[in-house]
Scaffold this active site. Structure first.
Site, PDB file in Angstrom:
ATOM      1  N   CYS A  69       3.249  -1.712  -3.621  1.00 17.92           N
ATOM      2  CA  CYS A  69       1.893  -1.856  -4.165  1.00 17.92           C
ATOM      3  C   CYS A  69       1.975  -2.341  -5.617  1.00 17.92           C
ATOM      4  O   CYS A  69       2.746  -1.809  -6.410  1.00 17.92           O
ATOM      5  CB  CYS A  69       1.160  -0.522  -4.093  1.00 17.92           C
ATOM      6  SG  CYS A  69      -0.529  -0.634  -4.687  1.00 17.92           S
ATOM      7  N   CYS A  73       0.023   3.661 -10.501  1.00 24.90           N
ATOM      8  CA  CYS A  73      -0.590   4.997 -10.484  1.00 24.90           C
ATOM      9  C   CYS A  73       0.572   5.977 -10.625  1.00 24.90           C
ATOM     10  O   CYS A  73       1.453   6.024  -9.758  1.00 24.90           O
ATOM     11  CB  CYS A  73      -1.319   5.236  -9.165  1.00 24.90           C
ATOM     12  SG  CYS A  73      -2.428   3.880  -8.705  1.00 24.90           S
ATOM     13  N   CYS A  76       2.256   7.975  -7.707  1.00 29.11           N
ATOM     14  CA  CYS A  76       2.448   7.389  -6.387  1.00 29.11           C
ATOM     15  C   CYS A  76       3.805   6.712  -6.173  1.00 29.11           C
ATOM     16  O   CYS A  76       4.157   5.778  -6.906  1.00 29.11           O
ATOM     17  CB  CYS A  76       1.332   6.382  -6.132  1.00 29.11           C
ATOM     18  SG  CYS A  76       1.466   5.651  -4.493  1.00 29.11           S
ATOM     19  N   CYS A 113      -6.820   8.759   9.968  1.00 31.79           N
ATOM     20  CA  CYS A 113      -6.972   8.092   8.669  1.00 31.79           C
ATOM     21  C   CYS A 113      -5.825   7.101   8.478  1.00 31.79           C
ATOM     22  O   CYS A 113      -4.661   7.466   8.661  1.00 31.79           O
ATOM     23  CB  CYS A 113      -6.928   9.114   7.545  1.00 31.79           C
ATOM     24  SG  CYS A 113      -8.007  10.520   7.808  1.00 31.79           S
ATOM     25  N   CYS A 144     -10.979   6.677   9.549  1.00 34.47           N
ATOM     26  CA  CYS A 144     -11.072   6.639   8.081  1.00 34.47           C
ATOM     27  C   CYS A 144     -10.052   5.629   7.577  1.00 34.47           C
ATOM     28  O   CYS A 144      -8.956   5.514   8.138  1.00 34.47           O
ATOM     29  CB  CYS A 144     -10.777   8.020   7.492  1.00 34.47           C
ATOM     30  SG  CYS A 144     -10.824   8.045   5.688  1.00 34.47           S
ATOM     31  N   CYS A 204     -15.042   9.702   1.662  1.00 33.47           N
ATOM     32  CA  CYS A 204     -14.000  10.703   1.477  1.00 33.47           C
ATOM     33  C   CYS A 204     -13.479  10.469   0.063  1.00 33.47           C
ATOM     34  O   CYS A 204     -12.932   9.399  -0.225  1.00 33.47           O
ATOM     35  CB  CYS A 204     -12.893  10.487   2.512  1.00 33.47           C
ATOM     36  SG  CYS A 204     -11.463  11.550   2.245  1.00 33.47           S
ATOM     37  N   ARG A 276     -10.968  19.431   1.731  1.00 35.14           N
ATOM     38  CA  ARG A 276      -9.689  19.343   2.449  1.00 35.14           C
ATOM     39  C   ARG A 276      -8.524  19.830   1.597  1.00 35.14           C
ATOM     40  O   ARG A 276      -8.297  19.349   0.486  1.00 35.14           O
ATOM     41  CB  ARG A 276      -9.419  17.911   2.919  1.00 35.14           C
ATOM     42  CG  ARG A 276      -8.118  17.825   3.733  1.00 35.14           C
ATOM     43  CD  ARG A 276      -7.890  16.442   4.321  1.00 35.14           C
ATOM     44  NE  ARG A 276      -9.041  16.027   5.070  1.00 35.14           N
ATOM     45  CZ  ARG A 276      -9.554  14.799   5.041  1.00 35.14           C
ATOM     46  NH1 ARG A 276      -8.992  13.874   4.313  1.00 35.14           N
ATOM     47  NH2 ARG A 276     -10.616  14.501   5.753  1.00 35.14           N
TER      48      ARG A 276
HETATM   49  S1  SF4 Z   1      -2.122   5.182  -5.193  1.00 34.49           S
HETATM   50 FE1  SF4 Z   1      -0.215   4.085  -4.675  1.00 34.49          FE
HETATM   51  S2  SF4 Z   1      -0.767   2.791  -2.946  1.00 34.49           S
HETATM   52 FE2  SF4 Z   1      -2.685   3.447  -3.898  1.00 34.49          FE
HETATM   53  S3  SF4 Z   1      -3.188   1.854  -5.381  1.00 34.49           S
HETATM   54 FE3  SF4 Z   1      -1.988   3.377  -6.516  1.00 34.49          FE
HETATM   55  S4  SF4 Z   1       0.151   2.661  -6.364  1.00 34.49           S
HETATM   56 FE4  SF4 Z   1      -1.030   1.570  -4.793  1.00 34.49          FE
END
Ligand code: SF4
Length: 336
Positions: A69, A73, A76, A113, A144, A204, A276
């Site tokens: 990705c 974040c 993640c 999901c 979802c 959600c 949840r």
């Molecule tokens: S949470 Fe992970 S998968 Fe989702 S946008 Fe951020 S880096 Fe990408």
């Protein structure tokens, strides 16, 4: 004496989505500061006024396109910017996804999901996931999707394909959003949530705790969720899973009582939402999960895996539910 300014109505007066009161952050902080037992008791009362406290909604989560990705974040492992051991994978075959959905249904999940690690889908991705959504929906499961930021018209396309819910978390307190997520801002999230609502999809939307935030910042997250109007139908509360290679791999542990408080405050401020108990359950003893159910959690991710991290297996979940006399909420599709 502190007043909590709660506008709880009798069950019979509740409309499907009453316009909620506006929650100031300080009011949510007051809830967090209640004596622990009083807070759990109050949340349990709100839970009983709005739901059958023995019914648990079961959702199974599948990553249909993993890793690589472009977003940043800090929590993640799927971000291409971090050196984690996660293997990048292309989109799974439709047949494989349908097989997983069939297994999830057979094991008792009511919702399937699907997540893809994108900043947002491209038009060709919407076509591909629409096909998958239609197939999953035809199995008699709620659907979802969590595919990132949406452009104009995409939410409508997903709705047409049979999507019931769109997951788009607010992650953390809006005031510290850019300390955790560096490639988009809180307003981008709100924009997609608006598109999702406009298309008639259910929302959600939750967040993650245990990311070195203060209690006040946890209150800020809950206030931002509770002030969505209408409130989200589903509110996943995640405890950070610290993955090696991510910037938060050494985040400070959150005391378990603070997690339970977060669940309780979510229940009180969002009385009609499914709250949840989401990521992080593998590290939660049964007694802690039980207290979360007591404090108003009424949904779990069900299955051995979340998007990329571990989850308790179905067997241990069924065993715990049996011990607690909880039962899975069934889904009766209106038309399949
Ligand atoms: S949470 Fe992970 S998968 Fe989702 S946008 Fe951020 S880096 Fe990408």
């Amino acid at each position: 004496m502190t007043t909590y300014n709660l506008r709880l109505k009798a069950k019979s007066e509740l409309t499907p989505h009453p316009t909620a009161q506006y929650w100031r952050k300080c009011q949510v902080e007051e809830l967090f500061a209640m004596p622990f037992m009083e807070l759990v008791f109050k949340a349990a009362q709100v839970h009983r006024e709005n739901f059958d406290p023995q019914a648990i909604q079961l959702s199974t989560l599948l990553s249909i396109k993993t890793g690589g990705c472009p977003e940043e974040c800090e929590y993640c492992p799927q971000s291409a910017r971090y050196d984690t051991s996660l293997e990048k994978q292309v989109m799974m075959d439709v047949e494989e996804i349908i097989e997983k959905a069939k297994i999830a249904k057979a094991r008792g999940a009511s919702r399937f999901c699907m997540g893809a690690a994108w900043r947002g889908p491209k038009p060709k991705d919407i076509k591909a996931v629409s096909n998958i959504i239609s197939e999953v929906k035809s199995l008699g499961l709620e659907t979802c999707g969590t595919f990132g930021l949406l452009e104009e018209g995409m939410a409508e396309d997903l709705k047409k394909a049979g999507l019931d819910y769109y997951n788009h978390n607010l992650d953390t307190d809006p005031e510290r959003y850019n300390k955790i997520v560096h490639t988009r801002n809180h307003d981008d999230r709100m924009d997609t949530l608006g598109k999702v609502r406009h298309a008639g999809l259910k929302v959600c939307c939750g967040g993650i705790v245990g990311m070195n935030e203060t209690r006040s910042e946890r209150a800020g997250l809950i206030a931002s969720l509770a002030n969505l109007d209408p409130q989200p139908e589903s509110v996943p509360i995640n405890q950070l899973i610290k993955v090696e290679g991510t910037p938060l791999e050494n985040a400070e542990d959150l005391d378990w009582t603070e997690f339970v408080r977060t669940i309780a405050v979510a229940r009180i401020t969002m009385p009609k939402s499914y709250v949840r108990l989401s990521a992080g359950r593998t590290a939660m003893p049964e007694a802690m999960q039980t207290l979360c159910f007591m404090a108003g959690a009424n949904s779990i991710f069900y299955g051995e895996k979340l998007l990329t991290t571990c989850n308790p297996g179905e067997d241990s979940d069924r065993l715990l539910m049996d011990k607690l006399d909880l039962y899975p909420l069934s889904y009766e599709p209106s038309e399949v």
